[in-house]
Design an enzyme around this catalytic site. Structure first.
Site, PDB file in Angstrom:
ATOM      1  N   ASP A  11       0.792  -0.821   0.167  1.00  0.00           N
ATOM      2  CA  ASP A  11       0.154  -0.103  -0.174  1.00  0.00           C
ATOM      3  C   ASP A  11       1.014   1.070   0.492  1.00  0.00           C
ATOM      4  OD1 ASP A  11      -2.154   1.786   0.720  1.00  0.00           O
ATOM      5  OD2 ASP A  11      -1.377   1.789   2.454  1.00  0.00           O
ATOM      6  N   ASP A  13      -0.274   5.285   0.927  1.00  0.00           N
ATOM      7  CA  ASP A  13      -0.652   5.916   1.967  1.00  0.00           C
ATOM      8  C   ASP A  13      -0.581   5.367   3.225  1.00  0.00           C
ATOM      9  OD1 ASP A  13      -0.954   8.945   0.450  1.00  0.00           O
ATOM     10  OD2 ASP A  13      -2.073   7.251  -0.584  1.00  0.00           O
TER      11      ASP A  13
END
Length: 227
Positions: A11, A13
Protein backbone atom coordinates in the site's frame (compact mmCIF):
# COMPACT_ATOMS: atom_id res chain seq x y z
CA UNK A 1 18.86 -14.06 2.91
CA UNK A 2 15.24 -13.80 1.68
CA UNK A 3 14.39 -15.61 -1.52
CA UNK A 4 13.30 -13.68 -4.59
CA UNK A 5 10.11 -15.74 -5.00
CA UNK A 6 8.56 -13.82 -2.12
CA UNK A 7 6.95 -10.68 -3.56
CA UNK A 8 6.08 -7.57 -1.57
CA UNK A 9 2.92 -5.70 -2.52
CA UNK A 10 2.82 -2.32 -0.79
CA UNK A 11 0.00 0.00 0.00
CA UNK A 12 1.19 3.62 -0.28
CA UNK A 13 -0.44 6.11 2.11
CA UNK A 14 0.36 5.30 5.72
CA UNK A 15 2.55 2.39 4.65
CA UNK A 16 5.40 4.01 2.74
CA UNK A 17 4.31 7.67 2.99
CA UNK A 18 3.37 9.58 6.15
CA UNK A 19 0.20 11.00 4.61
CA UNK A 20 -2.86 9.49 6.29
CA UNK A 21 -3.69 12.48 8.43
CA UNK A 22 -3.17 14.89 5.53
CA UNK A 23 -5.70 12.79 3.59
CA UNK A 24 -8.09 13.02 6.54
CA UNK A 25 -7.79 16.80 6.65
CA UNK A 26 -8.13 17.04 2.87
CA UNK A 27 -11.36 15.00 2.98
CA UNK A 28 -12.57 17.15 5.88
CA UNK A 29 -12.00 20.30 3.84
CA UNK A 30 -13.72 18.77 0.80
CA UNK A 31 -16.74 17.63 2.82
CA UNK A 32 -17.00 21.00 4.58
CA UNK A 33 -17.14 22.74 1.20
CA UNK A 34 -20.02 20.45 0.27
CA UNK A 35 -21.80 21.21 3.53
CA UNK A 36 -21.25 17.72 4.92
CA UNK A 37 -20.40 17.98 8.62
CA UNK A 38 -18.53 14.95 9.98
CA UNK A 39 -16.06 14.55 12.86
CA UNK A 40 -12.46 14.00 11.86
CA UNK A 41 -12.20 10.64 13.65
CA UNK A 42 -15.02 9.13 11.56
CA UNK A 43 -13.23 10.17 8.38
CA UNK A 44 -9.99 8.54 9.54
CA UNK A 45 -11.74 5.22 10.10
CA UNK A 46 -12.49 4.98 6.38
CA UNK A 47 -9.11 6.04 5.00
CA UNK A 48 -7.66 3.22 2.91
CA UNK A 49 -10.79 2.61 0.89
CA UNK A 50 -10.98 4.04 -2.61
CA UNK A 51 -12.16 7.62 -2.88
CA UNK A 52 -15.34 6.54 -4.65
CA UNK A 53 -16.30 3.92 -2.06
CA UNK A 54 -15.31 6.33 0.69
CA UNK A 55 -17.59 9.11 -0.56
CA UNK A 56 -20.44 6.68 -1.26
CA UNK A 57 -20.37 5.44 2.33
CA UNK A 58 -20.06 8.91 3.83
CA UNK A 59 -22.90 10.31 1.75
CA UNK A 60 -25.09 7.31 2.57
CA UNK A 61 -24.39 7.75 6.29
CA UNK A 62 -25.38 11.41 6.13
CA UNK A 63 -28.48 10.75 4.06
CA UNK A 64 -27.38 12.98 1.17
CA UNK A 65 -28.07 12.09 -2.45
CA UNK A 66 -25.25 10.10 -4.02
CA UNK A 67 -24.84 11.65 -7.44
CA UNK A 68 -21.93 11.19 -9.81
CA UNK A 69 -21.52 14.96 -10.00
CA UNK A 70 -21.26 15.28 -6.21
CA UNK A 71 -18.79 12.40 -5.93
CA UNK A 72 -16.56 13.85 -8.65
CA UNK A 73 -16.69 17.27 -7.00
CA UNK A 74 -15.70 15.87 -3.61
CA UNK A 75 -12.85 13.86 -5.13
CA UNK A 76 -11.58 16.91 -7.03
CA UNK A 77 -11.64 19.10 -3.91
CA UNK A 78 -9.92 16.36 -1.91
CA UNK A 79 -7.13 16.05 -4.50
CA UNK A 80 -6.65 19.83 -4.55
CA UNK A 81 -6.43 20.01 -0.75
CA UNK A 82 -4.10 17.01 -0.46
CA UNK A 83 -1.76 18.30 -3.15
CA UNK A 84 -1.63 21.62 -1.29
CA UNK A 85 -0.46 19.76 1.84
CA UNK A 86 2.18 18.08 -0.31
CA UNK A 87 3.35 21.41 -1.69
CA UNK A 88 3.71 22.71 1.88
CA UNK A 89 6.14 19.89 2.64
CA UNK A 90 4.10 18.08 5.29
CA UNK A 91 3.92 14.79 3.36
CA UNK A 92 7.12 12.74 3.53
CA UNK A 93 8.28 9.13 3.26
CA UNK A 94 7.94 7.17 6.48
CA UNK A 95 11.12 6.20 8.35
CA UNK A 96 12.89 3.40 6.52
CA UNK A 97 10.64 3.45 3.46
CA UNK A 98 13.33 4.21 0.93
CA UNK A 99 15.82 1.92 2.66
CA UNK A 100 13.31 -0.95 2.59
CA UNK A 101 12.60 -0.53 -1.11
CA UNK A 102 16.33 -0.20 -1.86
CA UNK A 103 17.01 -3.40 0.10
CA UNK A 104 14.37 -5.36 -1.82
CA UNK A 105 15.70 -4.07 -5.13
CA UNK A 106 19.29 -4.92 -4.18
CA UNK A 107 18.28 -8.44 -3.14
CA UNK A 108 16.25 -8.87 -6.35
CA UNK A 109 13.06 -9.40 -4.35
CA UNK A 110 10.11 -8.29 -6.52
CA UNK A 111 7.92 -5.50 -5.20
CA UNK A 112 5.08 -3.34 -6.41
CA UNK A 113 2.78 -0.61 -5.13
CA UNK A 114 -1.01 -0.93 -5.04
CA UNK A 115 -2.86 2.15 -3.82
CA UNK A 116 -6.51 3.06 -3.42
CA UNK A 117 -5.61 6.57 -4.51
CA UNK A 118 -5.69 7.79 -8.05
CA UNK A 119 -2.58 8.88 -9.89
CA UNK A 120 -3.38 12.59 -9.43
CA UNK A 121 -2.55 12.27 -5.73
CA UNK A 122 -0.25 9.24 -5.87
CA UNK A 123 2.20 10.86 -8.29
CA UNK A 124 3.61 13.22 -5.64
CA UNK A 125 4.03 10.38 -3.14
CA UNK A 126 5.83 8.25 -5.69
CA UNK A 127 8.17 11.13 -6.49
CA UNK A 128 8.93 11.58 -2.78
CA UNK A 129 9.91 7.91 -2.62
CA UNK A 130 11.99 8.13 -5.77
CA UNK A 131 9.73 5.55 -7.46
CA UNK A 132 9.40 5.76 -11.24
CA UNK A 133 6.07 4.15 -12.30
CA UNK A 134 7.62 3.45 -15.70
CA UNK A 135 10.14 1.14 -14.00
CA UNK A 136 8.20 -0.17 -10.98
CA UNK A 137 4.70 -1.69 -11.18
CA UNK A 138 2.26 0.82 -9.66
CA UNK A 139 -1.44 -0.01 -9.60
CA UNK A 140 -3.85 2.82 -8.79
CA UNK A 141 -7.60 2.89 -8.22
CA UNK A 142 -8.42 3.86 -11.80
CA UNK A 143 -6.70 0.72 -13.12
CA UNK A 144 -8.98 -1.84 -11.44
CA UNK A 145 -12.70 -2.48 -11.18
CA UNK A 146 -12.98 -2.61 -7.40
CA UNK A 147 -10.85 -1.09 -4.64
CA UNK A 148 -10.10 -2.23 -1.10
CA UNK A 149 -11.40 -4.14 0.75
CA UNK A 150 -11.79 -6.05 -2.54
CA UNK A 151 -8.54 -7.72 -3.61
CA UNK A 152 -8.33 -6.33 -7.15
CA UNK A 153 -5.45 -3.90 -6.53
CA UNK A 154 -3.16 -6.53 -5.04
CA UNK A 155 -4.15 -9.18 -7.59
CA UNK A 156 -3.30 -6.73 -10.37
CA UNK A 157 0.02 -5.86 -8.74
CA UNK A 158 0.99 -9.53 -8.47
CA UNK A 159 0.02 -10.05 -12.10
CA UNK A 160 2.13 -7.07 -13.17
CA UNK A 161 5.09 -8.62 -11.35
CA UNK A 162 4.39 -12.06 -12.80
CA UNK A 163 4.31 -13.66 -9.35
CA UNK A 164 1.91 -15.98 -7.53
CA UNK A 165 -0.38 -13.97 -5.23
CA UNK A 166 -0.23 -16.88 -2.75
CA UNK A 167 3.53 -16.33 -2.37
CA UNK A 168 3.11 -12.59 -1.92
CA UNK A 169 3.04 -10.39 1.15
CA UNK A 170 0.58 -7.51 1.31
CA UNK A 171 2.10 -4.69 3.36
CA UNK A 172 -0.48 -2.18 4.59
CA UNK A 173 -1.48 0.09 7.45
CA UNK A 174 -5.26 -0.30 7.47
CA UNK A 175 -7.87 -2.96 8.14
CA UNK A 176 -8.93 -2.54 4.51
CA UNK A 177 -5.47 -3.69 3.36
CA UNK A 178 -5.61 -6.76 5.60
CA UNK A 179 -9.15 -7.68 4.49
CA UNK A 180 -8.09 -7.31 0.85
CA UNK A 181 -5.05 -9.52 1.52
CA UNK A 182 -7.28 -12.23 2.98
CA UNK A 183 -9.59 -12.09 -0.02
CA UNK A 184 -6.59 -12.35 -2.34
CA UNK A 185 -5.30 -15.29 -0.23
CA UNK A 186 -2.04 -13.48 0.39
CA UNK A 187 -0.33 -12.99 3.73
CA UNK A 188 -0.98 -9.60 5.30
CA UNK A 189 1.67 -7.65 7.19
CA UNK A 190 0.39 -4.65 9.12
CA UNK A 191 2.16 -1.39 9.94
CA UNK A 192 1.09 0.91 12.78
CA UNK A 193 2.15 4.02 10.84
CA UNK A 194 -1.36 4.73 9.54
CA UNK A 195 -3.07 4.99 12.92
CA UNK A 196 -4.76 1.61 13.25
CA UNK A 197 -3.91 -0.41 16.34
CA UNK A 198 -2.11 -3.75 16.44
CA UNK A 199 -5.19 -5.61 17.67
CA UNK A 200 -7.34 -4.16 14.87
CA UNK A 201 -4.83 -5.18 12.22
CA UNK A 202 -4.43 -8.69 13.63
CA UNK A 203 -8.19 -9.20 13.85
CA UNK A 204 -8.39 -8.19 10.20
CA UNK A 205 -5.86 -10.85 9.22
CA UNK A 206 -2.34 -9.48 9.73
CA UNK A 207 0.02 -12.31 10.69
CA UNK A 208 2.75 -9.84 11.73
CA UNK A 209 2.56 -6.18 12.77
CA UNK A 210 5.44 -3.69 12.83
CA UNK A 211 5.76 -0.02 13.69
CA UNK A 212 6.77 1.32 10.27
CA UNK A 213 8.93 0.41 7.24
CA UNK A 214 12.13 0.79 9.28
CA UNK A 215 10.85 -1.72 11.84
CA UNK A 216 9.81 -4.11 9.07
CA UNK A 217 13.28 -3.88 7.52
CA UNK A 218 14.87 -4.72 10.88
CA UNK A 219 12.70 -7.86 11.03
CA UNK A 220 12.68 -8.71 7.33
CA UNK A 221 13.73 -12.33 7.95
CA UNK A 222 10.54 -12.91 9.97
CA UNK A 223 8.29 -12.38 6.95
CA UNK A 224 10.35 -13.32 3.89
CA UNK A 225 11.23 -16.89 2.99
CA UNK A 226 14.87 -17.91 3.42
CA UNK A 227 17.22 -20.05 1.38
Amino acid sequence: MPRSNTAFLFDLDGTLIDSVYQHVLAWKESLDREGVVLPVWSIHRKIGMSGGLFTNILLRETGLDITEERIQRLQRWHAEAFNRHHAQGSVRPLPGARALLDFLTQEKIPWAIATSGRMQTAVHNLAALGVDPDKVPVVTRDMVRHAKPDPDLFLAAAERLGVDIHQSLVIGDSIWDMLAAQRARALGVGLLSGGYGQDELQRSGAFRVYDDPADLLRHIDEVAARD
